[in-house]
Design an enzyme around this catalytic site. Structure first.
Site, PDB file in Angstrom:
ATOM      1  N   GLU A  74       0.842  -1.294  -0.103  1.00  0.00           N
ATOM      2  CA  GLU A  74       0.046  -0.024  -0.005  1.00  0.00           C
ATOM      3  C   GLU A  74       1.020   1.387  -0.024  1.00  0.00           C
ATOM      4  O   GLU A  74       0.296   2.312   0.346  1.00  0.00           O
ATOM      5  CB  GLU A  74      -0.932   0.007   1.211  1.00  0.00           C
ATOM      6  CG  GLU A  74      -1.878  -1.033   1.319  1.00  0.00           C
ATOM      7  CD  GLU A  74      -2.959  -0.965   0.241  1.00  0.00           C
ATOM      8  OE1 GLU A  74      -2.932  -0.168  -0.721  1.00  0.00           O
ATOM      9  OE2 GLU A  74      -4.009  -1.860  -0.025  1.00  0.00           O
ATOM     10  N   HIS A  93      -2.373   2.565   8.645  1.00  0.00           N
ATOM     11  CA  HIS A  93      -3.698   1.698   8.285  1.00  0.00           C
ATOM     12  C   HIS A  93      -3.765   0.428   8.890  1.00  0.00           C
ATOM     13  O   HIS A  93      -2.793  -0.436   8.889  1.00  0.00           O
ATOM     14  CB  HIS A  93      -3.156   1.435   6.558  1.00  0.00           C
ATOM     15  CG  HIS A  93      -3.994   0.391   6.041  1.00  0.00           C
ATOM     16  ND1 HIS A  93      -5.474   0.417   6.194  1.00  0.00           N
ATOM     17  CD2 HIS A  93      -3.815  -0.532   5.336  1.00  0.00           C
ATOM     18  CE1 HIS A  93      -5.869  -0.427   5.566  1.00  0.00           C
ATOM     19  NE2 HIS A  93      -5.034  -1.067   4.946  1.00  0.00           N
ATOM     20  N   HIS A  95      -6.556  -2.934  10.392  1.00  0.00           N
ATOM     21  CA  HIS A  95      -7.651  -3.577  10.013  1.00  0.00           C
ATOM     22  C   HIS A  95      -8.278  -3.910  11.207  1.00  0.00           C
ATOM     23  O   HIS A  95      -8.899  -4.988  11.409  1.00  0.00           O
ATOM     24  CB  HIS A  95      -7.394  -4.986   9.127  1.00  0.00           C
ATOM     25  CG  HIS A  95      -6.719  -4.587   7.793  1.00  0.00           C
ATOM     26  ND1 HIS A  95      -6.531  -5.840   6.965  1.00  0.00           N
ATOM     27  CD2 HIS A  95      -6.466  -3.825   7.208  1.00  0.00           C
ATOM     28  CE1 HIS A  95      -5.994  -5.438   5.851  1.00  0.00           C
ATOM     29  NE2 HIS A  95      -6.047  -4.154   5.889  1.00  0.00           N
ATOM     30  N   HIS A 156     -12.130  -2.741   3.521  1.00  0.00           N
ATOM     31  CA  HIS A 156     -10.656  -2.806   3.523  1.00  0.00           C
ATOM     32  C   HIS A 156     -10.173  -2.603   5.065  1.00  0.00           C
ATOM     33  O   HIS A 156      -9.498  -3.426   5.479  1.00  0.00           O
ATOM     34  CB  HIS A 156     -10.163  -1.629   2.659  1.00  0.00           C
ATOM     35  CG  HIS A 156      -8.554  -1.703   2.489  1.00  0.00           C
ATOM     36  ND1 HIS A 156      -8.031  -1.244   1.278  1.00  0.00           N
ATOM     37  CD2 HIS A 156      -7.665  -2.366   3.204  1.00  0.00           C
ATOM     38  CE1 HIS A 156      -6.823  -1.447   1.267  1.00  0.00           C
ATOM     39  NE2 HIS A 156      -6.678  -2.143   2.470  1.00  0.00           N
TER      40      HIS A 156
END
Ligand code: 13P
Length: 205
Positions: A74, A93, A95, A156
């Site tokens: 990413e 980022h 999850h 995502h």
């Protein structure tokens, strides 16, 4: 901060975020940017064994300066955000599961907790889906990161930004905390969000 110090900080927050269950498996990535060089976690390396020397130093155009691994898949998302938002110097980022569940429902996390106003700017908006690994993931996030420091990426995960990794990280913690509490509260019945009047009063303080 030297590149070596940036690598150590990125590695430390990666391990901490993993131990806090903001990441599962090798998912998630984070980076620091000094205005010239980005230091980012490598792709698909286990957080239990990761070390500072595993971090990748690179330019925003994709040129890798050093690092024995490939950068996060990413990296284009991170680069697109640094290019669009010069005040941002750190990105995480995750999850994290409760917040990512909202991203699967395609729902924002409403402003239900007082911490959300000073730490996140208000609610946590949803960025539209974009193909993982493309610059578009970052460009969709930039669209909703106006007056906000965190957002959801549809189907995502979560993305938070800051001028330091410490601030980006605590925002990721608060996004997950808000999502978890909101999920529990929704199980009890209707939730009540903080009124616009009270949000404005808190912003004005
Ligand atoms: P990387 O291991 O390539 O950083 O990818 C993990 C991820 O979370 C993709 O969104």
């Amino acid at each position: 901060m030297t590149i070596e110090e940036m690598k150590q900080e990125v590695c430390d927050y990666a391990k901490q975020s993993y131990s806090e269950k903001l990441f599962a498996g090798t998912s998630g990535n984070l980076s620091l940017f000094n205005g010239d060089t980005m230091v980012i976690t490598p792709t698909s390396v286990a957080y239990e064994t990761i070390t500072a020397s595993d971090m990748v130093a690179m330019k925003l155009d994709g040129t890798v300066l050093n690092g024995k691994y490939q950068p996060s898949s990413e990296w284009r998302m991170h680069a697109a955000i640094y290019e669009a938002k010069p005040d941002v110097r750190a990105i995480i980022h995750t999850h994290s599961p409760y917040a990512t569940a909202f991203a699967v429902n395609h729902k924002n996390i409403p402003t239900i907790l007082i911490e959300m106003v000073p730490f996140l700017g208000g609610d946590v908006p949803l960025a539209e889906f974009a193909v993982p690994g493309t610059k578009e993931v970052g460009l969709e996030a930039v669209k909703v990161l106006t007056e906000r420091t965190g957002c959801l990426l549809a189907n995502h995960g979560v993305l938070t930004v800051g001028d330091t990794l410490a601030r980006a990280h605590i925002r990721a913690v608060y996004v997950e905390d808000a999502a978890k509490i909101c999920s529990i509260a929704m199980g009890h019945g209707d939730i009540v969000t903080i009124s616009e009047e009270h949000i404005s009063a808190m912003r004005g303080k």
